[in-house]
Design a protein around this motif. Structure first.
Motif, short mmCIF file in Angstrom:
data_model
loop_
_atom_site.label_atom_id
_atom_site.label_comp_id
_atom_site.label_asym_id
_atom_site.label_seq_id
_atom_site.Cartn_x
_atom_site.Cartn_y
_atom_site.Cartn_z
N ALA A 84 80.16 -114.69 64.34
CA ALA A 84 79.87 -113.26 64.21
C ALA A 84 78.83 -113.06 63.13
CB ALA A 84 81.14 -112.48 63.90
N GLU A 85 77.82 -112.24 63.42
CA GLU A 85 76.72 -112.02 62.49
C GLU A 85 76.35 -110.54 62.46
OE1 GLU A 85 74.81 -114.10 60.60
OE2 GLU A 85 75.50 -116.08 61.24
N HIS A 86 75.96 -110.06 61.29
CA HIS A 86 75.39 -108.73 61.13
C HIS A 86 73.93 -108.81 61.58
CE1 HIS A 86 74.10 -105.37 58.07
NE2 HIS A 86 74.20 -104.89 59.30
N ILE A 87 73.56 -108.03 62.59
CA ILE A 87 72.19 -108.04 63.10
C ILE A 87 71.65 -106.61 63.11
CG2 ILE A 87 72.56 -110.11 64.51
CD1 ILE A 87 72.65 -108.18 66.98
N GLY A 88 70.48 -106.44 63.71
CA GLY A 88 69.90 -105.12 63.83
C GLY A 88 69.24 -104.65 62.55
N SER A 89 68.72 -103.44 62.58
CA SER A 89 67.92 -102.94 61.46
C SER A 89 68.72 -102.78 60.18
CB SER A 89 67.26 -101.62 61.85
OG SER A 89 66.30 -101.81 62.87
N THR A 90 70.03 -102.48 60.28
CA THR A 90 70.81 -102.33 59.05
C THR A 90 70.99 -103.66 58.32
OG1 THR A 90 72.92 -102.54 60.23
CG2 THR A 90 72.06 -100.30 59.89
N SER A 91 70.64 -104.77 58.98
CA SER A 91 70.77 -106.09 58.34
C SER A 91 69.50 -106.52 57.63
CB SER A 91 71.15 -107.15 59.39
OG SER A 91 70.06 -107.41 60.27
N VAL A 92 68.46 -105.67 57.66
CA VAL A 92 67.17 -106.03 57.06
C VAL A 92 66.94 -105.14 55.83
CG1 VAL A 92 64.68 -106.19 57.40
CG2 VAL A 92 66.25 -106.68 59.31
N PRO A 93 66.95 -105.70 54.63
CA PRO A 93 66.77 -104.89 53.42
C PRO A 93 65.50 -104.05 53.46
CG PRO A 93 67.50 -107.09 52.83
CD PRO A 93 67.20 -107.12 54.31
N GLY A 94 65.63 -102.78 53.13
CA GLY A 94 64.50 -101.88 53.04
C GLY A 94 64.09 -101.21 54.34
N LEU A 95 64.71 -101.58 55.47
CA LEU A 95 64.28 -101.07 56.77
C LEU A 95 65.06 -99.82 57.14
CD1 LEU A 95 62.46 -101.58 59.23
CD2 LEU A 95 64.28 -103.01 60.17
N ALA A 96 64.33 -98.75 57.48
CA ALA A 96 64.98 -97.55 58.01
C ALA A 96 65.70 -97.90 59.30
CB ALA A 96 63.95 -96.45 58.26
N ALA A 97 66.80 -97.23 59.57
CA ALA A 97 67.60 -97.60 60.73
C ALA A 97 68.44 -96.43 61.20
CB ALA A 97 68.54 -98.77 60.37
N LYS A 98 68.86 -96.52 62.46
CA LYS A 98 69.95 -95.65 62.87
C LYS A 98 71.16 -96.09 62.05
CE LYS A 98 69.95 -96.89 67.22
NZ LYS A 98 68.88 -97.95 67.15
N PRO A 99 71.91 -95.16 61.46
CA PRO A 99 73.02 -95.56 60.57
C PRO A 99 74.23 -96.04 61.36
CG PRO A 99 72.88 -93.19 60.69
CD PRO A 99 71.70 -93.70 61.47
N VAL A 100 74.01 -97.09 62.13
CA VAL A 100 75.04 -97.69 62.98
C VAL A 100 74.98 -99.19 62.76
CG1 VAL A 100 75.87 -98.01 65.34
CG2 VAL A 100 74.75 -95.86 64.70
N LEU A 101 76.08 -99.79 62.36
CA LEU A 101 76.10 -101.23 62.12
C LEU A 101 76.13 -101.99 63.44
CD1 LEU A 101 78.79 -101.30 59.30
CD2 LEU A 101 76.31 -101.31 59.02
N ASP A 102 75.34 -103.06 63.53
CA ASP A 102 75.34 -103.92 64.71
C ASP A 102 75.93 -105.27 64.35
OD1 ASP A 102 73.81 -102.72 67.17
OD2 ASP A 102 72.66 -102.08 65.42
N VAL A 103 76.92 -105.69 65.12
CA VAL A 103 77.54 -107.01 64.94
C VAL A 103 77.38 -107.78 66.23
CG1 VAL A 103 79.69 -108.26 64.55
CG2 VAL A 103 79.20 -106.18 63.23
#
Length: 202
Positions: free
Chosen positions: A45-64
């Motif tokens: 299991a890994e944290h992916i998507g834009s919320t996993s990239v420091p400094g990147l704007a994202a939809k505030p939804v965690l992707d696993v």
């Protein structure tokens, strides 16, 4: 496996990067992996998507992303659904099973084959953006343009794919001294998850 729900589309908005995502993302990934191990399922299991990239704007939804053997997919999806996640089938990405939960901390779960192309590509893209802030900035611009054009998920995803060409894939190829998800090297890096940057599809 249940049928895909018809309501994949939903309202979206981008939020500035929140440093809390760095801790919030890995926590559910670890909990899901631990829960599956308790059921006798070997899964990554890994944290992916834009919320996993420091400094990147994202939809505030965690992707696993959960990776498992193909024969374990039903058990994994069943476990995640039991935690209150809605199952939405492949949702436009063949080989991926997509689930979402919309509560105080919205989250998406992507179940894929462990070590397969989707697993590898999503980690490759995440690691590439982490290692190359200038590339992350270009991706952020494409995301902002897409969000500015529409407030709905499917139209946003289509617009973002048009603004984010496939040329990044060649730059994100892992060097011989690293694997996706492993320690970053300084080898030249490029990405192409089909027509989008990330094969989450949403």
């Amino acid at each position: 496996m249940p049928n895909s729900a018809p309501d994949l589309d939903e309202p979206i908005h981008l939020a500035p990067y929140d440093p809390a995502w760095a801790a919030l993302g890995p926590a559910p990934a670890d909990r899901l992996a631990d829960g599956l191990r308790g059921l006798g399922v070997a899964a990554g299991a890994e944290h992916i998507g834009s919320t996993s990239v420091p400094g990147l704007a994202a939809k505030p939804v965690l992707d696993v992303q959960i990776g498992c053997a193909p024969g374990e997919t039903d058990a994994v999806v069943g476990h995640v659904r039991g935690l209150g996640f809605e199952y939405l089938g492949e949702a436009g990405v063949p080989g991926r099973h997509y689930l979402r939960r919309r509560d105080d901390q919205p989250a998406n779960v992507h179940v894929v084959e462990l070590g397969g192309p989707l697993w590898t590509d999503n980690l490759l893209f995440r690691d590439h953006l982490r290692a190359h802030p200038e590339e992350a900035a270009r991706y952020a611009r494409a995301k902002r343009e897409a969000a500015g054009a529409t407030g709905r998920l499917l139209a946003y995803s289509a617009h973002r794919r048009r603004r984010w060409p496939n040329s990044w894939r060649g730059r994100a190829r892992p060097g011989p001294e690293r694997r996706p998800g492993g320690p970053l090297s300084v080898a030249p890096c490029t990405v192409d998850h089909g027509s989008s940057g990330l094969r989450t599809g949403v």
